[in-house]
Design a protein around this motif. Sequence first.
Motif, PDB file in Angstrom:
ATOM      1  N   GLU A 311       0.824  -1.212   0.000  1.00  0.00           N
ATOM      2  CA  GLU A 311       0.000   0.000   0.000  1.00  0.00           C
ATOM      3  C   GLU A 311       0.859   1.264   0.000  1.00  0.00           C
ATOM      4  O   GLU A 311       0.465   2.305   0.524  1.00  0.00           O
ATOM      5  CB  GLU A 311      -0.950  -0.008   1.195  1.00  0.00           C
ATOM      6  CG  GLU A 311      -1.984  -1.131   1.134  1.00  0.00           C
ATOM      7  CD  GLU A 311      -2.926  -1.130   2.326  1.00  0.00           C
ATOM      8  OE1 GLU A 311      -2.960  -0.125   3.067  1.00  0.00           O
ATOM      9  OE2 GLU A 311      -3.625  -2.143   2.524  1.00  0.00           O
ATOM     10  N   ALA A 312       2.031   1.185  -0.631  1.00  0.00           N
ATOM     11  CA  ALA A 312       2.917   2.349  -0.691  1.00  0.00           C
ATOM     12  C   ALA A 312       2.239   3.542  -1.345  1.00  0.00           C
ATOM     13  O   ALA A 312       2.446   4.689  -0.936  1.00  0.00           O
ATOM     14  CB  ALA A 312       4.199   1.991  -1.442  1.00  0.00           C
ATOM     15  N   ALA A 313       1.432   3.302  -2.360  1.00  0.00           N
ATOM     16  CA  ALA A 313       0.735   4.407  -3.022  1.00  0.00           C
ATOM     17  C   ALA A 313      -0.198   5.114  -2.051  1.00  0.00           C
ATOM     18  O   ALA A 313      -0.273   6.354  -2.029  1.00  0.00           O
ATOM     19  CB  ALA A 313      -0.050   3.889  -4.228  1.00  0.00           C
ATOM     20  N   ALA A 314      -0.901   4.342  -1.220  1.00  0.00           N
ATOM     21  CA  ALA A 314      -1.784   4.936  -0.219  1.00  0.00           C
ATOM     22  C   ALA A 314      -0.982   5.735   0.801  1.00  0.00           C
ATOM     23  O   ALA A 314      -1.416   6.805   1.258  1.00  0.00           O
ATOM     24  CB  ALA A 314      -2.593   3.848   0.485  1.00  0.00           C
ATOM     25  N   ALA A 315       0.199   5.240   1.156  1.00  0.00           N
ATOM     26  CA  ALA A 315       1.061   5.969   2.093  1.00  0.00           C
ATOM     27  C   ALA A 315       1.485   7.309   1.506  1.00  0.00           C
ATOM     28  O   ALA A 315       1.479   8.333   2.198  1.00  0.00           O
ATOM     29  CB  ALA A 315       2.280   5.123   2.442  1.00  0.00           C
ATOM     30  N   HIS A 316       1.842   7.330   0.226  1.00  0.00           N
ATOM     31  CA  HIS A 316       2.218   8.588  -0.424  1.00  0.00           C
ATOM     32  C   HIS A 316       1.039   9.558  -0.459  1.00  0.00           C
ATOM     33  O   HIS A 316       1.204  10.757  -0.183  1.00  0.00           O
ATOM     34  CB  HIS A 316       2.715   8.306  -1.843  1.00  0.00           C
ATOM     35  CG  HIS A 316       4.177   7.979  -1.914  1.00  0.00           C
ATOM     36  ND1 HIS A 316       5.024   8.536  -2.844  1.00  0.00           N
ATOM     37  CD2 HIS A 316       4.938   7.140  -1.170  1.00  0.00           C
ATOM     38  CE1 HIS A 316       6.251   8.063  -2.669  1.00  0.00           C
ATOM     39  NE2 HIS A 316       6.216   7.195  -1.664  1.00  0.00           N
ATOM     40  N   ARG A 317      -0.126   9.052  -0.809  1.00  0.00           N
ATOM     41  CA  ARG A 317      -1.297   9.935  -0.855  1.00  0.00           C
ATOM     42  C   ARG A 317      -1.599  10.522   0.524  1.00  0.00           C
ATOM     43  O   ARG A 317      -1.938  11.703   0.646  1.00  0.00           O
ATOM     44  CB  ARG A 317      -2.521   9.169  -1.388  1.00  0.00           C
ATOM     45  CG  ARG A 317      -2.497   8.923  -2.890  1.00  0.00           C
ATOM     46  CD  ARG A 317      -3.868   8.464  -3.391  1.00  0.00           C
ATOM     47  NE  ARG A 317      -4.253   7.192  -2.791  1.00  0.00           N
ATOM     48  CZ  ARG A 317      -3.980   6.006  -3.315  1.00  0.00           C
ATOM     49  NH1 ARG A 317      -3.293   5.923  -4.451  1.00  0.00           N
ATOM     50  NH2 ARG A 317      -4.376   4.889  -2.719  1.00  0.00           N
TER      51      ARG A 317
END
Length: 332
Positions: A311-317
């Motif tokens: 969920e790295a993308a969610a962390a960036h968002r």
Amino acid sequence: MHAIRLHAFGPAENLTYEEVQDPAPGPGQVRIAVTAVGVHLLDTALRLGRTGPFPAPAELPTIPGREVAGTVDALGEGTDPSWLGKRVAAHLGMAPGGYAERAVVDAGRLHALADHLGEAEAVAMIGTGRTTLGILQFTELGPDSVAVVPAAAGGIGTLLVQYAKNAGATVVGLAGGPEKVALVKENGADLAVDYKLPDWPDQVRAFLGTRSATVVFDSVGGATGLAAVDLLGKGGLHVVFGWSGAGLHDGEPLTFTDEELTARGITSESVLGPVMIQKAGGDVRNLELASLAAATEGTLRPAVHRFPLKEAAAAHRALETRGTIGKVVLIP
């Protein structure tokens, strides 16, 4: 192994969870079976292809991330065999590769971890902790100090509040929203206020009475940073190490002309980059050692916001929309 790869610069959705070949350690290197990966606000800028303290990736695809912790599971030629099986943390330096289940790093960058220090907390200290102590090199805090910490619920802000309280200072922490404000107060701030409320500077002035702020640790800039600087009294210090409130990726740090500083009777110092390294004796490893020691001793306690690696993308968002508390850490 699984890793997060970036195939094209752009939004967080460009971070993809993929299966890739395990890396092999070279001479003098180790491979770490990663159990925690640090995510930095800088990572979001590099994802967009922007250059900052670290250059944007020259080639894609790339595996982002520079702060890791875990257990050494393989050694390169000539590496001290005593590292095998040890729990460690490391900052990878200029080379990315941290958003993965395994990462390779030079053995000289390793720090062995105390048994009671968790990997996620160690990751917070190897990057965010060292930066915090680097910032604190530029001021002395004591019982006569009044420290204002914008973004006090963030990774660095959390540690600044704790350090200032340990030094006997009066601490005012600013955060966005009731939940973050409550956590800042719980973290030890003498006053925690919501900077989203228009009257927050009046709340601070009412609390301080005849006193003024002596130092502002400014990572936000913009209107909030300027309002915080307005709380400084004569002789006060404005310490600049970010400008997230001035536009996350397009803003500029809050700066003043010499005439403006003279009129206010304050000084302003930007502390990131070479000036911080020089202040640390030319080696940021000194800051890493000190920050890990503080966490091991319990004098500094990093706040950690965990996301699964996939969920790295969610962390960036979440980072980009200020939806995180403390240091963001990915868990493979």
